[in-house]
Design a protein around this motif. Sequence first.
Motif, PDB file in Angstrom:
ATOM      1  N   PRO A   1       0.818  -1.209   0.000  1.00 54.11           N
ATOM      2  CA  PRO A   1       0.000   0.000   0.000  1.00 54.11           C
ATOM      3  C   PRO A   1       0.861   1.272   0.000  1.00 54.11           C
ATOM      4  O   PRO A   1       1.939   1.287   0.568  1.00 54.11           O
ATOM      5  N   ALA A   2       0.374   2.267  -0.635  1.00 48.81           N
ATOM      6  CA  ALA A   2       1.028   3.585  -0.699  1.00 48.81           C
ATOM      7  C   ALA A   2       2.438   3.504  -1.265  1.00 48.81           C
ATOM      8  O   ALA A   2       3.308   4.296  -0.914  1.00 48.81           O
ATOM      9  N   GLY A   3       2.694   2.510  -2.112  1.00 48.28           N
ATOM     10  CA  GLY A   3       3.986   2.415  -2.779  1.00 48.28           C
ATOM     11  C   GLY A   3       5.112   1.858  -1.939  1.00 48.28           C
ATOM     12  O   GLY A   3       6.249   1.828  -2.387  1.00 48.28           O
TER      13      GLY A   3
END
Length: 177
Positions: free
Chosen positions: A89-91
């Motif tokens: 998630p979120a890179g």
Amino acid sequence: MKRYDGVVADLDRVVEFLNTLDERTFRRHGEHHVGGEQLTSPQALSDWLADGTEARPADLRAAIALRTALRESDPATLADFPVRLTPGPAGHLRLAAATGRPWLDEIVEAVAASVARDDWKRVKLCDAPDCRWAFHDTSRNGRGRWCEMGVCGNRHKTRAYRERELSRRGERLSPSE
């Protein structure tokens, strides 16, 4: 198996998994503890998972193979449970296992993450040869040796004291003491 959040909880879940094999054979308060195998069938594995998973014989074999590899630190068998970096998630990057069994992936990922954090060294087997119960060492210095100081540690220290006293007097302790 319960769902947990957090680092300690992840390791506690792994410890629960490791302790599905109970190798304890000691006596306590006059009662002989007899351990055993909790994962005796696919149904027993399903019951332990407690998440609705219908385990198959291959699942049971995989679970026992992983548990054995972790308890024995067997690199050859651990190679059967690879982990890779994947986008999260979120890179962010995360460790991901791909056993084809989500419940087993959770255990493998928890172990891999704890190794990466250098926490795995705190998951130990009790030093008592008649115990070998897995535990999460939460001591400040990380030098815990016993699953329970009041049981295994006390038995060890009592035996060592008796051996010292008998040695001092020139006697020997019998194997059953």
